[in-house]
Design a protein around this motif. Structure first.
Motif, PDB file in Angstrom:
ATOM      1  N   GLN A  33       1.437 113.372 -51.804  1.00  0.00           N
ATOM      2  CA  GLN A  33       0.710 113.692 -53.027  1.00  0.00           C
ATOM      3  C   GLN A  33       0.602 112.478 -53.940  1.00  0.00           C
ATOM      4  O   GLN A  33      -0.467 112.175 -54.475  1.00  0.00           O
ATOM      5  N   ASP A  36      -1.883 109.994 -52.660  1.00  0.00           N
ATOM      6  CA  ASP A  36      -3.247 110.401 -52.998  1.00  0.00           C
ATOM      7  C   ASP A  36      -3.628 109.912 -54.391  1.00  0.00           C
ATOM      8  O   ASP A  36      -4.703 109.328 -54.589  1.00  0.00           O
ATOM      9  N   TYR A  37      -2.749 110.121 -55.362  1.00  0.00           N
ATOM     10  CA  TYR A  37      -3.050 109.696 -56.734  1.00  0.00           C
ATOM     11  C   TYR A  37      -3.187 108.173 -56.826  1.00  0.00           C
ATOM     12  O   TYR A  37      -4.161 107.652 -57.378  1.00  0.00           O
ATOM     13  N   SER A  40      -6.109 106.579 -54.555  1.00  0.00           N
ATOM     14  CA  SER A  40      -7.431 106.914 -55.086  1.00  0.00           C
ATOM     15  C   SER A  40      -7.793 105.983 -56.233  1.00  0.00           C
ATOM     16  O   SER A  40      -8.923 105.485 -56.328  1.00  0.00           O
ATOM     17  N   GLN A 111     -10.235 113.045 -57.433  1.00  0.00           N
ATOM     18  CA  GLN A 111      -8.805 113.203 -57.700  1.00  0.00           C
ATOM     19  C   GLN A 111      -8.564 112.960 -59.193  1.00  0.00           C
ATOM     20  O   GLN A 111      -8.386 111.827 -59.642  1.00  0.00           O
ATOM     21  N   TYR A 113      -6.049 113.586 -61.083  1.00  0.00           N
ATOM     22  CA  TYR A 113      -4.721 113.115 -61.480  1.00  0.00           C
ATOM     23  C   TYR A 113      -4.554 111.606 -61.279  1.00  0.00           C
ATOM     24  O   TYR A 113      -3.500 111.063 -61.608  1.00  0.00           O
ATOM     25  N   HIS A 266     -11.169 114.880 -50.320  1.00  0.00           N
ATOM     26  CA  HIS A 266     -10.924 115.657 -51.549  1.00  0.00           C
ATOM     27  C   HIS A 266     -11.937 116.777 -51.725  1.00  0.00           C
ATOM     28  O   HIS A 266     -11.632 117.799 -52.354  1.00  0.00           O
ATOM     29  N   SER A 274      -5.359 118.225 -50.928  1.00  0.00           N
ATOM     30  CA  SER A 274      -4.743 117.350 -51.925  1.00  0.00           C
ATOM     31  C   SER A 274      -3.824 116.311 -51.312  1.00  0.00           C
ATOM     32  O   SER A 274      -3.485 115.329 -51.966  1.00  0.00           O
TER      33      SER A 274
END
Length: 529
Positions: A33, A36-37, A40, A111, A113, A266, A274
């Motif tokens: 997770q 991913d943040y 991205s 994304q 976040y 996404h 996610s």
């Protein structure tokens, strides 16, 4: 491309490998997770950087070296000043625009976040543009060592400041997560810390490079106008933009598919959308990119030697260089593809990220190895032949094919992650085949160059059966990593042994291959040649 430029390119590729390991470390700390943040935000900011400032150092260095070689020292001083202030103004404008549209940019990749981490990396754009200009100043005077030092010093600073800020913000993020009963805030704040660390590391690099330039690299200690009259500021800026435009576009469109992967993953309907991007990067892309860069180093040198033969009007040796390139793609690229495809179960277990089996990612994704070799050779050769517009055009068409083909695969019910990899490999293969066909035309090679390629294909097929046999015997008694290593060494020995004993690889090809002279001496001693 002379020997110095080739060495510079190799250092650049090795630095990319170092960066991959640095970000791989960050992503292992963050988890799927958090990866991913963070990625991205990082990929979004790097894509903007490549579009606006990606080749500023190389372009400026070439312009300054051209004037230095003709004794136009006053023009060199004026170009330094004009390009520096122009780059600073453009960087400020780009940073302001990116900050103003940051919500829309992040919404493209899907994304939300990653927004704060993305905004924390915006100063990186400014400092990196200034660093590029200062590096170009040093390259313009023939000082390539500074760029090499900066390339390997920057990752050290990123690790130092990234871990420092991420640990501090992670503690705060845990408090926020406990307060709001949402676990994702802790990794989000850690990714923000890594973003701040990247910006601070680039700021420190800029300051150190600026100090070096002021005290050591500024003065030319020469006077004169050379053979050309004084140039205007508008001329300097126009030349700088025209020199940077095509390389920047090429870098941007090479980076666009990775950004597109984030968009597609996404935007998918999968329940774990996610974390799909983090799984894709940690479980597949980082590992594959390291091997692809190592293979590209070999092909880049062969492409350079082929160009040098064309420049010396030695068409026969250029055709041998082309044959050597195609031959190595089958000898090593297809060999690795067969290895990772046949033994994808073991590779998936070794690269399993947070308990997720990545076996399916290597079903078609392993063929990215020969594709990367095709692209590295053809792009290097065509770039030296001044075919940058053709390269950009082919890359744009391959990007269009990638998005449309992936959309078609999703409609057919293929899982989005496997569809992205299949579309990427096929798009890269089409791009590489088109560029290789153009290279074949430039070196005037005929269809006869493909005759010696039959034996490597047969050898790879036989070695694939050998891999299956070794897996059945060794896997019950050993760890997957050990079994994979043993299978690789035995398969490579058998594969190369068959090719050399059948004299499928000629002496002339070994002259083009890095390390070929050493292999040639061994073959002569054992009586193969």
């Amino acid at each position: 491309m002379n020997r110095l430029e080739l060495t510079k390119k190799k250092i650049e590729y090795f630095s990319y490998i170092v960066y991959i390991f640095v970000f791989w470390h960050f992503c292992n700390v963050l988890g799927a997770q958090g990866t991913d943040y963070f990625m991205s935000a990082l990929i979004s900011i790097l894509m903007i950087f490549e579009l606006c400032f990606g080749s500023s150092a190389d372009s400026l260095g070439k312009l300054l070296r051209f004037r230095m070689s003709r004794g136009q020292y006053r023009n060199v001083e004026q170009m330094r000043t004009n390009v520096f202030f122009f780059s600073v103004l453009v960087a400020l404008g780009v940073c302001g625009a990116v900050f103003g549209f940051s919500n829309r940019i992040i919404s493209l990749i899907g994304q939300k976040y990653a927004l704060i981490a993305f905004q924390c990396m915006i100063p990186f754009l400014f400092f990196r543009s200034v660093t590029g200009v200062l590096t170009g100043f040093c390259m313009g005077t023939g000082n390539q060592l500074v760029e090499a030092i900066v390339r390997f010093f920057r990752p050290f600073l990123i690790v130092l400041f990234g871990n420092l800020f991420s640990n501090q913000l992670f503690a705060y993020g845990e408090k926020v997560s406990a307060l709001l009963f949402q676990n994702h805030f802790s990794v989000m704040y850690r990714s923000i810390g890594y973003g701040i660390g990247i910006s601070v590391a680039e700021a420190v690099t800029t300051v150190l490079l600026f100090i070096y330039y002021i005290f050591f690299g500024r003065r030319l200690n020469k006077t004169g106008e050379g053979m050309r009259k004084k140039e205007k500021a508008v001329d300097h800026i126009r030349l700088f933009i025209s020199k940077s435009l095509a390389p920047n576009l090429k870098r941007f469109f090479c980076f666009l598919p990775i950004f597109g992967v984030g968009m597609l993953l996404h935007g998918s309907d999968a329940e774990d959308s996610s974390v799909l991007f983090g799984r894709f990067l940690n479980g597949y892309m980082f590992f594959v990119m390291v091997i692809c860069f190592l293979l590209a180093l070999v092909m880049m040198e062969i492409g350079t030697k082929t160009y040098q033969c064309i420049r010396r009007e030695e068409r026969q040796y250029a055709r041998i260089g082309f044959l050597c390139a195609v031959h190595l793609i089958l000898v090593y690229g297809v060999f690795l593809a067969v290895l990772f495809t046949v033994q994808k179960d073991m590779v998936g277990q070794i690269l399993a990220f947070e308990g997720e089996d990545n076996t399916s990612l290597f079903s078609a994704g392993a063929f990215l190895f020969p594709v990367s070799m095709i692209l590295a050779y053809s792009a290097t050769f065509l770039e030296k032949m001044k075919k940058n517009i053709f390269i950009c055009f082919v890359i744009i068409l391959s990007n269009v094919f990638f998005f449309y083909y992936n959309h078609w695969l999703v409609q057919k019910g293929i899982p989005v992650l496997e569809g992205v990899i299949q579309a990427g490999v096929l798009a890269g293969a089409i791009c590489g085949v088109v560029m290789m066909a153009y290279c074949m035309k430039l070196v005037r090679a005929g269809i006869e160059v493909f005759v010696p390629l039959i034996l490597p294909i047969i050898s790879c097929s036989v070695v694939g059966l050998l891999f299956l046999f070794l897996e059945k015997i060794l896997l019950p008694t050993g760890k997957p990593a050990v079994v994979l290593t043993i299978s690789f060494l035995i398969g490579l020995f058998v594969h190369l042994g068959v090719l050399f004993l059948c004299r499928n690889i000629s002496e002339e090809e070994l002259d083009f291959t890095p390390g070929g002279k050493f292999l040639k001496q061994i073959c002569i001693r054992i009586g193969i040649y």
